[in-house]
Motif scaffolding. Structure first.
Motif, PDB file in Angstrom:
ATOM      1  N   ALA A   1      -1.822   2.795   3.800  1.00 22.99           N
ATOM      2  CA  ALA A   1      -3.185   3.011   4.294  1.00 22.99           C
ATOM      3  C   ALA A   1      -3.675   4.435   4.052  1.00 22.99           C
ATOM      4  O   ALA A   1      -4.880   4.676   3.954  1.00 22.99           O
ATOM      5  CB  ALA A   1      -3.252   2.684   5.785  1.00 22.99           C
ATOM      6  N   ASN A   2      -2.730   5.377   3.935  1.00 23.94           N
ATOM      7  CA  ASN A   2      -3.099   6.775   3.698  1.00 23.94           C
ATOM      8  C   ASN A   2      -3.196   7.120   2.220  1.00 23.94           C
ATOM      9  O   ASN A   2      -3.376   8.283   1.854  1.00 23.94           O
ATOM     10  CB  ASN A   2      -2.074   7.694   4.370  1.00 23.94           C
ATOM     11  N   GLY A   3      -3.048   6.111   1.369  1.00 22.73           N
ATOM     12  CA  GLY A   3      -3.146   6.349  -0.059  1.00 22.73           C
ATOM     13  C   GLY A   3      -1.878   6.895  -0.689  1.00 22.73           C
ATOM     14  O   GLY A   3      -1.888   7.333  -1.836  1.00 22.73           O
ATOM     15  N   ILE A   4      -0.755   6.877   0.062  1.00 22.49           N
ATOM     16  CA  ILE A   4       0.507   7.387  -0.464  1.00 22.49           C
ATOM     17  C   ILE A   4       1.202   6.284  -1.256  1.00 22.49           C
ATOM     18  O   ILE A   4       1.370   5.164  -0.784  1.00 22.49           O
ATOM     19  CB  ILE A   4       1.434   7.863   0.671  1.00 22.49           C
ATOM     20  N   LEU A   5       1.612   6.601  -2.468  1.00 24.55           N
ATOM     21  CA  LEU A   5       2.279   5.645  -3.336  1.00 24.55           C
ATOM     22  C   LEU A   5       3.689   5.365  -2.838  1.00 24.55           C
ATOM     23  O   LEU A   5       4.469   6.279  -2.619  1.00 24.55           O
ATOM     24  CB  LEU A   5       2.335   6.208  -4.767  1.00 24.55           C
TER      25      LEU A   5
ATOM     26  N   LYS B   1       8.127  10.984   6.648  1.00 25.23           N
ATOM     27  CA  LYS B   1       7.192  11.361   7.694  1.00 25.23           C
ATOM     28  C   LYS B   1       6.703  10.137   8.459  1.00 25.23           C
ATOM     29  O   LYS B   1       6.593  10.155   9.680  1.00 25.23           O
ATOM     30  CB  LYS B   1       5.996  12.119   7.093  1.00 25.23           C
ATOM     31  N   GLU B   2       6.424   9.049   7.702  1.00 24.03           N
ATOM     32  CA  GLU B   2       5.980   7.811   8.344  1.00 24.03           C
ATOM     33  C   GLU B   2       7.082   7.277   9.250  1.00 24.03           C
ATOM     34  O   GLU B   2       6.826   6.819  10.363  1.00 24.03           O
ATOM     35  CB  GLU B   2       5.627   6.767   7.275  1.00 24.03           C
TER      36      GLU B   2
END
Length: 434
Positions: free
Chosen positions: A313-317, A382-383
């Motif tokens: 959702a944060n745009g992280i691949l 981090k997630e």
């Protein structure tokens, strides 16, 4: 010409599929072989009963239905019905089905001319025509012979120019919940489920999503998921599901979860030989020059390989899938090796917003290369930390009090190099002091 052979357990389902196309005005029954009357004088029941009577001669054979499509080059729209019937008759004769009852349908729902042949492998004396490797043993030689005999475009040439490139569903034209939706999805499934080699539902969806279709099991609490069901639905241009989902069991070839799971097992070995091609294409592109991820995607697309990126959702691949349309193989990055995973590709490519041209123009290229974005692993860590923290926060009043009054054990978080060495206290000799 390209021949696609499918065998099944239900002649009723195959016949119903073609007859429904006729009712929708996108097909017509142009011929019949070894039937007592012409097809235009027969009802659906008459067509069906001819097959069923012959099948009753061998009730032990369960896979007794054969459905073949003969696909021609887009330039061969000039082929007349009579010529198509001649090709169908000759083809069936060459593969050993010339004496069988069969029906010929001409379909008009695709960008290339094609016909469908419906027949059975149960002979008039009750014997069974062997279907094992029918395509390799008989269909391929018959196809090549007919291409020369009728002056047809050769299948090898068709593959080179990609005349059979599948078009995505035109979402705006679909009437959700109506027969058009089912027909549109069916057309995509026919061209993806058997030709492509995938080993999981996400890998299959990496292909289907390109044509605005998705296979889904529903949420874990849903009845569909708990009963092992599967749904197919149309996606809009943003990849969001729209309209009414359709159960897998409602399609004539039954592309259920059970069917797919069997394909997953079979495809593991089938796709192994084609891993090297994808790896070589990626390596060649990244070793020859420094590219950004968009540039890599563009370069691979020209060679028939589609890269599908998965982002949170944060745009992280966090994931990458390779769809090789040339070999019809699908690979998650991890299946190819660590160097082809999302994390590795992100590290091997230029940072987001930087192109190869920028690298050439910059006075100090090392500065650009050093500006790597937050890696996938760091983002995932981090997630995960957030999830762990949120999962361990107490909710009861007593537990909160315990946490607030508990002493911090900060030394556990210090690296060994920063920890001060404790001075050893000299032991006093009690006897001397007394």
């Amino acid at each position: 010409m390209v021949a696609v052979i499918k065998t099944g357990h239900s002649i009723h389902r195959i016949l119903n599929y073609n007859e429904n196309k006729v009712k929708q005005g996108v097909a017509e029954c142009i011929g019949a072989g070894n039937y007592p009357v012409d097809p235009d004088k027969m009802s659906f029941t008459m067509k069906l009963n001819r097959f069923l009577k012959q099948m009753e001669l061998n009730e032990k054979t369960k896979r007794n239905s054969v459905h073949i499509s003969l696909n021609f080059d887009v330039s061969e729209h000039h082929l007349s019905k009579q010529k198509l019937l001649e090709i169908a008759d000759n083809y069936l004769d060459k593969i050993g089905f010339g004496e069988q009852p069969y029906l010929v349908y001409q379909h008009h729902d695709a960008g290339h001319p094609h016909i469908h042949l419906v027949t059975t492998n149960i002979e008039a004396d009750g014997k069974r025509i062997d279907l094992h490797h029918l395509g390799i043993r008989k269909s391929e030689p018959a196809r090549k012979a007919l291409e020369k005999e009728f002056g047809l475009v050769q299948a090898e040439a068709q593959k080179k120019v990609e005349n059979y490139k599948l078009k995505p569903i035109a979402v705006g034209k679909v009437k959700y919940g109506k027969s058009q939706t089912k027909m549109a999805i069916q057309n995509i499934l026919e061209n993806v489920l058997n030709p492509y080699k995938y080993t999981s539902l996400p890998e299959l969806n990496a292909v289907l999503n390109q044509y605005n279709v998705k296979a889904e099991r529903g949420t874990e609490n849903s009845k569909v998921y708990q009963t092992g069901g599967l749904l197919y639905r149309v996606l809009d241009i943003d990849g969001n599901p729209v309209g009414v989902p359709i159960k897998a069991s409602l399609f004539y070839n039954k592309p259920t979860l059970k069917f797919l799971e069997q394909k997953f097992k079979e495809n593991v070995a089938k796709r192994t030989l084609f891993k090297r091609r994808v790896k070589n294409v990626v390596d060649k592109e990244l070793l020859s020059k420094k590219s950004s991820i968009p540039e890599l995607i563009s370069a691979l697309k020209k060679q028939g390989i589609q890269i599908v990126l998965r982002q949170n959702a944060n745009g992280i691949l966090y994931g990458i899938t390779y769809v090789d349309h040339q070999t019809k193989c699908v690979f998650n990055g991890s299946a190819l090796g660590k160097r082809y995973s999302a994390k590795a590709i992100q590290e091997r490519c230029l940072p987001e917003g930087v192109s190869g041209q920028d690298l050439l123009r910059h006075p100090d290229p090392k500065q650009i290369i050093g500006l790597q974005p937050q890696t996938t692993a760091a983002a995932e860590t981090k997630e995960a930390d957030k999830e762990v923290q949120s999962a361990t926060i107490p909710t009861g009043k007593e537990n909160v009090l315990e946490v607030l009054t508990q002493a911090e054990n900060t030394s556990d978080y210090l690296p060994n190099q920063l920890k001060k060495k404790r001075k050893k206290k000299k032991k006093r000799n009690l006897n001397n002091n007394q």
